[in-house]
Design a protein around this motif. Structure first.
Motif, short mmCIF file in Angstrom:
data_model
loop_
_atom_site.label_atom_id
_atom_site.label_comp_id
_atom_site.label_asym_id
_atom_site.label_seq_id
_atom_site.Cartn_x
_atom_site.Cartn_y
_atom_site.Cartn_z
N GLU A 1 -6.09 -17.85 20.34
CA GLU A 1 -4.86 -17.07 20.55
C GLU A 1 -4.64 -16.08 19.40
OE1 GLU A 1 -5.06 -20.36 21.08
OE2 GLU A 1 -5.10 -20.05 23.26
N ASP A 2 -4.86 -16.55 18.18
CA ASP A 2 -4.64 -15.66 17.03
C ASP A 2 -5.65 -14.51 17.02
OD1 ASP A 2 -2.44 -16.99 16.05
OD2 ASP A 2 -3.66 -18.42 14.91
N LEU A 3 -6.91 -14.85 17.29
CA LEU A 3 -7.93 -13.79 17.26
C LEU A 3 -7.70 -12.77 18.37
CD1 LEU A 3 -11.27 -15.60 16.33
CD2 LEU A 3 -9.79 -14.21 14.87
N LYS A 4 -7.26 -13.27 19.52
CA LYS A 4 -6.99 -12.37 20.65
C LYS A 4 -5.95 -11.31 20.23
CE LYS A 4 -5.25 -12.86 25.37
NZ LYS A 4 -6.11 -12.09 26.27
N LEU A 5 -4.90 -11.79 19.58
CA LEU A 5 -3.87 -10.85 19.12
C LEU A 5 -4.43 -9.89 18.06
CD1 LEU A 5 -0.76 -13.21 18.81
CD2 LEU A 5 -1.15 -11.39 20.51
N LEU A 6 -5.24 -10.44 17.15
CA LEU A 6 -5.78 -9.60 16.07
C LEU A 6 -6.77 -8.56 16.59
CD1 LEU A 6 -6.26 -12.14 13.12
CD2 LEU A 6 -4.50 -10.39 13.41
N PHE A 7 -7.56 -8.93 17.59
CA PHE A 7 -8.49 -7.94 18.18
C PHE A 7 -7.70 -6.77 18.76
CE2 PHE A 7 -13.06 -8.60 18.15
CZ PHE A 7 -13.19 -9.86 17.59
N ILE A 8 -6.58 -7.06 19.38
CA ILE A 8 -5.74 -5.99 19.92
C ILE A 8 -5.15 -5.17 18.77
CG2 ILE A 8 -3.62 -5.45 21.19
CD1 ILE A 8 -5.41 -6.55 23.19
N GLU A 9 -4.58 -5.90 17.79
CA GLU A 9 -3.89 -5.23 16.68
C GLU A 9 -4.85 -4.34 15.88
OE1 GLU A 9 -1.66 -7.94 14.12
OE2 GLU A 9 -1.87 -6.53 12.46
N VAL A 10 -6.04 -4.87 15.58
CA VAL A 10 -6.94 -4.17 14.66
C VAL A 10 -7.86 -3.19 15.40
CG1 VAL A 10 -8.77 -4.48 12.94
CG2 VAL A 10 -6.91 -6.13 13.09
N LEU A 11 -8.39 -3.62 16.56
CA LEU A 11 -9.41 -2.80 17.22
C LEU A 11 -8.96 -2.29 18.59
CD1 LEU A 11 -12.53 -5.03 16.45
CD2 LEU A 11 -11.76 -3.02 15.18
N ASN A 12 -7.78 -2.71 18.99
CA ASN A 12 -7.31 -2.38 20.32
C ASN A 12 -8.34 -2.78 21.38
OD1 ASN A 12 -5.47 -1.53 22.17
ND2 ASN A 12 -6.04 0.66 22.04
N LYS A 13 -8.84 -3.98 21.22
CA LYS A 13 -9.93 -4.46 22.06
C LYS A 13 -9.56 -5.81 22.65
CE LYS A 13 -14.44 -5.31 20.56
NZ LYS A 13 -15.58 -5.05 19.65
N GLU A 14 -10.00 -6.02 23.87
CA GLU A 14 -9.77 -7.33 24.46
C GLU A 14 -10.81 -8.31 23.93
OE1 GLU A 14 -9.87 -9.77 28.55
OE2 GLU A 14 -10.47 -7.66 28.63
N TYR A 15 -10.38 -9.49 23.57
CA TYR A 15 -11.31 -10.50 23.07
C TYR A 15 -11.40 -11.61 24.10
CZ TYR A 15 -13.42 -13.67 19.56
OH TYR A 15 -14.23 -14.50 18.83
N LYS A 16 -12.58 -11.76 24.70
CA LYS A 16 -12.71 -12.71 25.79
C LYS A 16 -12.88 -14.13 25.28
CE LYS A 16 -14.80 -9.62 29.18
NZ LYS A 16 -15.82 -8.81 28.50
N MET A 17 -12.34 -15.06 26.04
CA MET A 17 -12.44 -16.45 25.64
C MET A 17 -13.90 -16.88 25.56
SD MET A 17 -10.57 -19.76 27.18
CE MET A 17 -8.89 -19.41 26.84
N GLU A 18 -14.73 -16.35 26.46
CA GLU A 18 -16.14 -16.77 26.44
C GLU A 18 -16.85 -16.25 25.18
OE1 GLU A 18 -16.75 -14.43 30.21
OE2 GLU A 18 -18.70 -14.07 29.25
N ASP A 19 -16.41 -15.10 24.69
CA ASP A 19 -16.99 -14.61 23.44
C ASP A 19 -16.59 -15.52 22.27
OD1 ASP A 19 -18.34 -12.51 24.53
OD2 ASP A 19 -16.64 -11.12 24.35
#
Ligand code: SPV
Ligand code: MN
Length: 599
Positions: free
Chosen positions: A521-539
């Motif tokens: 959950e934290d990384l998902k938010l950070l990927f959006i915040e920092v890279l504006n990128k979706e971070y998939k659960m499978e990744d």
């Protein structure tokens, strides 16, 4: 006052004599005299002030050690084809006993050998003597150093990379001593001898900066030795300021050469890209950069991934390019650049054309530039008090095992199970085979002048002195699945952001047997915040699944090493506890632990 300085039959200007007399430092005079007598130069030139830097730039071109390029301030230098990287096998610590992981030679024997190679090596040549400060002036971190060399390229590099400092040599001050001669550039006779007893390093028959520029990696051997005796740290680490929600947080970062240290330094505010002196001051770890320049790897630098370095390498400014391709129009090209690859040019091996099927530049080709050229330079880069270190990163090039980011439970857990347990794939920064895993604690093994156990004892003692303990992180940018990297180059910004948030206490972490890891959950938010990128659960699952069996093997491998060298008990205990934790997890969860089952 009449100086006792003995010039022998040397050509020396009155100005040079006055300079030496002004210092009134018998140690300086004695050292120069000794080397003059040994190397027998034709003349001597002291590099002490700004105008001397111009003289050296001119000499580098006159002697053809450097060739001017079309952009103002840019030059190119070629090292011998067999002298393109650090020469581990030719570099010796002078010690009468054998030390595991250290290439030693008996002191008397080593000195005899190097003196015979240096004898008359500067005959008919000018000898340059440069006076420098490692670390800021007027600072408790400072070490003075003198470089003697017959190579204007070497002195030019020192002038870019270090603080010129003549005045501080006044009186009876101590200093580190470096003696370099190109000799005949007979690579079979390349030798680097490190004499801890006299704080002196001799280097001959080489020009590659990692072997010849004394204040860089040769000084590191001397300062590690000093640091361990005096209770501070001299490290192969970058120093970087990262912006958080609560201001700038300074981290140090240690990565083996060619494994992401420079690119990490460009993500934040730059203080150092390679070296750090760290001291405990009032219970806090503070760090300075001994250097004021960057000697960086150029291969792969492109305008998209490395915009700051790209700019530094393309604007008019002092740059020495080494071992890249020089084109007919006086510009340069290196592999991995996004400029058009030329058809032909000149490189360190001579004329080159694309139909030869060879790379245009060496994988360890480099650039030498002042820190002040970087637009991300931190305002504290020359602060005599250093900056407070709140985080320490130990990163490796590991294709198989380590997850992208983990935080240690404690300082000693981090120092032992992350820093002292580093295993990383060898790169072209060292002469020899590439692509093999090497044990490389703190990315500093190549520079270790003493027993590794003593070095770690000092490190752990340093942790204990701190009232405010930096958080320690393990990074790995290179995890692969098959032949494919699991992360893109920019993902490192997210791991850094997470580490910064941990330092600020703004994000939780998940307990695992090897340390604390980020939640999805934290990384998902950070990927959006920092890279504006979706971070998939499978990744996330692929990247952060703990291969417990591999971690166990690794821990056992490292434990074996430290038992063999009789490392301090604390090292053994940390590793044994880690091993027990992993074993108990394997018995509960099996050989692999998906992060999605973490609590
Ligand atoms: C490294 O290889 O770690 C460098 C360059 O920073 S050298 O000066 O060769 O050590
Ligand atoms: Mn380095």
């Amino acid at each position: 006052m009449k100086s006792s300085f003995n010039f022998l039959n040397l050509l020396v200007s009155d100005k040079m004599i006055k300079k030496i007399e002004m210092l009134n430092n018998p140690n300086v005079e004695g050292f120069i005299e000794k080397i003059v007598e040994l190397c027998n130069p034709y003349s001597i030139y002291l590099v002490t002030e700004e105008e001397d830097k111009d003289y050296i730039r001119r000499k580098a071109i006159e002697t053809k050690e450097e060739i001017p390029l079309k952009t103002l301030g840019h030059t190119i230098h070629f090292d011998h084809p067999l002298d393109q990287a650090r020469a581990r096998e030719d570099t010796f610590i002078l010690a009468d006993e054998k030390i595991p992981f250290v290439n030693t030679k008996k002191r008397e024997e080593g000195l005899r050998e190097i003196f015979s190679l240096l004898k008359d090596s500067m005959k008919g040549k000018e000898m340059y003597v440069g006076f420098y400060s490692l670390g800021p002036k007027n600072s408790i971190f400072q070490h003075l150093a003198i470089q003697i060399s017959d190579s204007p390229y070497v002195i030019h590099s020192e002038n870019i990379l270090y603080r010129l400092d003549f005045d501080d040599f006044k009186g009876n001050k101590q200093f580190l001593k470096f003696v370099h001669s190109k000799g005949e550039l007979d690579i079979r006779k390349r030798r680097i001898m490190i004499d801890l007893k006299e704080d002196t390093v001799y280097s001959v028959n080489t020009t590659y900066a990692g072997n010849s520029v004394g204040l860089k990696k040769l000084a590191l051997r001397l300062t590690i030795n000093k640091a361990v005796k005096e209770g501070w740290l001299s490290e192969h680490m970058a120093i970087i300021g990262f912006e958080g929600d609560k201001g700038t947080h300074y981290f140090t970062a240690s990565f083996p050469s060619g494994s992401g240290k420079t690119s990490t330094s460009m993500i934040g505010n730059l203080i150092s890209d390679d070296l750090a002196f760290i001291r405990e001051i009032n219970g806090v770890a503070r760090a300075v950069n001994p250097e004021v320049g960057v000697f960086g790897i150029i291969q792969g630098i492109n305008s998209k991934d490395d915009p700051i370095i790209w700019e530094v390498l393309h604007k008019p400014n002092e740059v020495i390019f080494s071992n890249v391709l020089m084109t007919e129009d006086g510009s340069v090209y290196w592999e991995g650049s996004d400029e058009k690859r030329p058809e032909k040019g000149i490189n360190y091996e001579g004329p080159w054309s694309s139909d030869m099927g060879k790379p245009a530049s060496h994988p360890n080709a480099r650039f030498t530039v002042p820190l002040t050229a970087f637009r991300n330079l931190d305002e504290n880069y020359d602060n005599p008090d250093g900056v407070e270190i709140e985080g320490i990163i130990f990163g490796v090039r590991d294709y198989e095992i380590l997850i992208p980011v983990v935080e240690a439970f404690s300082c000693s857990h981090g120092v032992v199970t992350i820093g002292a347990s580093m295993e990383s794939v060898r790169t072209s920064a060292v002469i020899g085979k590439g692509d093999e895993y090497e044990f490389n604690p703190m990315a500093i093994l190549d520079f270790m002048p003493i027993r590794l156990g003593e070095y770690l004892r000092n490190y752990l003692g340093f942790c204990k002195k701190l009232k405010k303990v930096p958080k320690i992180f393990g990074f790995n940018y290179f995890l692969k699945e098959g032949n494919r990297f699991l992360n893109s180059k920019e993902d490192k910004k997210v791991w850094i952001k997470w580490a910064v948030k941990r330092v600020e206490g703004r994000v939780d972490a998940i307990y695992t047997p090897i340390g604390l890891v980020p939640s999805y959950e934290d990384l998902k938010l950070l990927f959006i915040e920092v890279l504006n990128k979706e971070y998939k659960m499978e990744d996330y699952e692929k990247q952060f699944t703990l291969k417990l069996d591999k971690y166990l093997e690794k821990t056992e491998r490292i434990l074996k090493i430290y038992k063999e060298i009789q490392a301090p008990n604390e090292v053994i205990t940390e590793l044994e506890e880690q091993k027990e934790r992993i074993i108990s997890y394997i018995s509960k969860f099996g050989r692999k632990l998906s992060p999605l089952t973490f609590d």
